[in-house]
Design an enzyme around this catalytic site. Structure first.
Site, PDB file in Angstrom:
ATOM      1  N   CYS A 153       0.861  -1.176   0.000  1.00 49.46           N
ATOM      2  CA  CYS A 153       0.000   0.000   0.000  1.00 49.46           C
ATOM      3  C   CYS A 153       0.899   1.227   0.000  1.00 49.46           C
ATOM      4  O   CYS A 153       1.564   1.504   1.002  1.00 49.46           O
ATOM      5  CB  CYS A 153      -0.937   0.032   1.208  1.00 49.46           C
ATOM      6  SG  CYS A 153      -1.893   1.575   1.307  1.00 49.46           S
TER       7      CYS A 153
ATOM      8  N   MET B 205      -4.389   5.216  -5.475  1.00 49.72           N
ATOM      9  CA  MET B 205      -3.529   4.387  -4.642  1.00 49.72           C
ATOM     10  C   MET B 205      -2.082   4.837  -4.831  1.00 49.72           C
ATOM     11  O   MET B 205      -1.668   5.174  -5.944  1.00 49.72           O
ATOM     12  CB  MET B 205      -3.665   2.920  -5.040  1.00 49.72           C
ATOM     13  CG  MET B 205      -5.104   2.402  -5.041  1.00 49.72           C
ATOM     14  SD  MET B 205      -6.034   2.831  -6.530  1.00 49.72           S
ATOM     15  CE  MET B 205      -5.420   1.598  -7.657  1.00 49.72           C
TER      16      MET B 205
END
Length: 395
Positions: free
Chosen positions: A104, A317
């Site tokens: 992430c 993201m």
């Protein structure tokens, strides 16, 4: 009848970039959850509140979106020349699954701050005022991330005037570098696993699409917005409220995943939504962001919309931003062409919440492209710290 007690586990709830997650020190986890396996997965799912057939995660810390259904485990590093090891777990909302296949990028910006606050960085390295550089080993993808954490009066500075589209309030800027970000995930081999900057991707029920498939930051499949009937300026409701569109994107993603060598069969890809990502790109146009702010075509180089865990992401993201910056730096990719086709070392793109700038250093040698690092700025903040509680028999 006897009731099972709850146990409590030290944890910190943090925002990193446009994501939120529950952070743990490895040593604070129950012993059987300190190693990979079913016990760890079941524990993290119970913390987040999954699997939840209602898709709300009411009975857990998750926020019922891919951006808020995340967990992080940090420990002192086992790698030379690194400070901490960082392991990321993307928890599925409605199914019994924790995906460990990728990173992430947003929560990467919070790892350095967490490590400093948790006492994992030697005190003599922390200035009274200034920046401390934290070298992070991203254990999922075995890559190095460098976080430049601001320090004021010997402690992590979290407040400031840095504004990040997709985050309501300003905070302190954290610059992060993703070193050698190419060749992520399970595909192995080249940054471009097919050997091409652009491929013809055959997708049953959709057609044959031009696609740039790249392993950088996270395996990502880029297609042209126009080819799938979009302008590139869509907001979440235009995609997420259309079941047929969501199914179409999943089909594109699954067939692209097989073409990239990430899976042998489409069915395997459909069972794991975290990787690869699928995104669509377009040249700039004026649009109004989800916050109501006007984004002018003159302010950005291109538009990008990306899917995360089967839904259109509300911003971008961090790992996909690395893929965007890398692909933009390489002449001939769909991302580069959408941004005008020129050579560049940075790109500013429009996403549903606003804009984001990311830099990348790409070079070509012997016909092969490589990228030394990608750089972006994020912010991070502790939202709550203390303990999470879970039933003792939940893992």
């Amino acid at each position: 009848m006897p009731h099972v007690p709850q146990i409590r586990i030290p944890a910190t709830y943090m925002r990193g970039g446009t994501s939120k997650g529950v952070f743990f020190r490895l040593e604070d986890l129950p012993e059987r959850a300190r190693v990979p396996g079913e016990a760890r997965d079941r524990l993290l799912m119970r913390v987040i509140g999954s699997p939840d057939p209602y898709a709300k995660q009411i009975d857990g810390m998750g926020g019922a979106t891919s951006s808020t259904s995340k967990t992080v485990i940090v420990s002192r590093s086992s790698q030379a020349d690194h400070d901490v090891d960082y392991l990321f777990g993307q928890v599925s909302i409605d199914s019994e699954f924790v995906d460990w296949s990728g990173n992430c990028g947003n929560l990467s910006s919070a790892v350095g701050s967490f490590a400093v606050a948790a006492g994992m960085i030697d005190a003599e390295r922390i200035p009274e005022n200034g920046i401390v550089t934290v070298r992070i080993w991203q254990a999922n993808i075995r890559k190095t991330i460098i976080a430049h954490v601001p320090i004021t009066h010997g402690e992590v500075q979290e407040t400031g005037d840095f504004e990040l589209d997709g985050v309501t309030f300003p905070a302190a800027e954290v610059e992060i570098e993703f070193l050698d970000p190419a060749d992520e995930g399970e595909g192995g081999g080249s940054m471009f696993p097919t050997g091409n900057l652009i491929d013809n991707l055959e997708v049953p029920g959709v057609g044959t699409l031009k696609a740039t498939m790249i392993n950088a930051g996270i395996p990502t499949i880029f297609v042209n917005a126009e080819d799938i009937g979009y302008s590139g300026a869509e907001m979440q409701e235009a995609i997420n409220g259309d079941p047929a569109a969501l199914k179409r994107f999943e089909t594109i993603r699954a067939h692209g995943a097989v073409r990239m060598g990430l899976f042998k069969h489409v069915d395997e890809a459909l069972k794991r939504q975290h990787t690869p990502k699928v995104a669509f790109v377009a040249p700039p146009v004026d649009y109004v962001s989800s916050s109501g702010k006007q984004v002018l075509a003159s302010e950005v180089d291109l538009l990008v919309r990306a899917m995360s865990m089967g839904k259109l992401h509300h911003a971008m993201m961090g790992t996909a931003a690395v893929a965007i910056g890398t692909a933009a730096a390489i002449p001939g990719t769909l991302v580069n062409l959408a941004s005008g086709g020129s050579e560049r070392t940075s790109v500013r793109f429009g996403h549903p919440s606003g804009t984001l700038r990311v830099g990348a250093e790409a070079t070509r040698k012997g016909g092969e492209w490589s990228v030394t690092k990608a750089i972006m700025s994020r912010s991070a903040r502790v939202l709550m710290e203390g303990w999470v509680r879970v039933p003792a028999d939940s893992f």
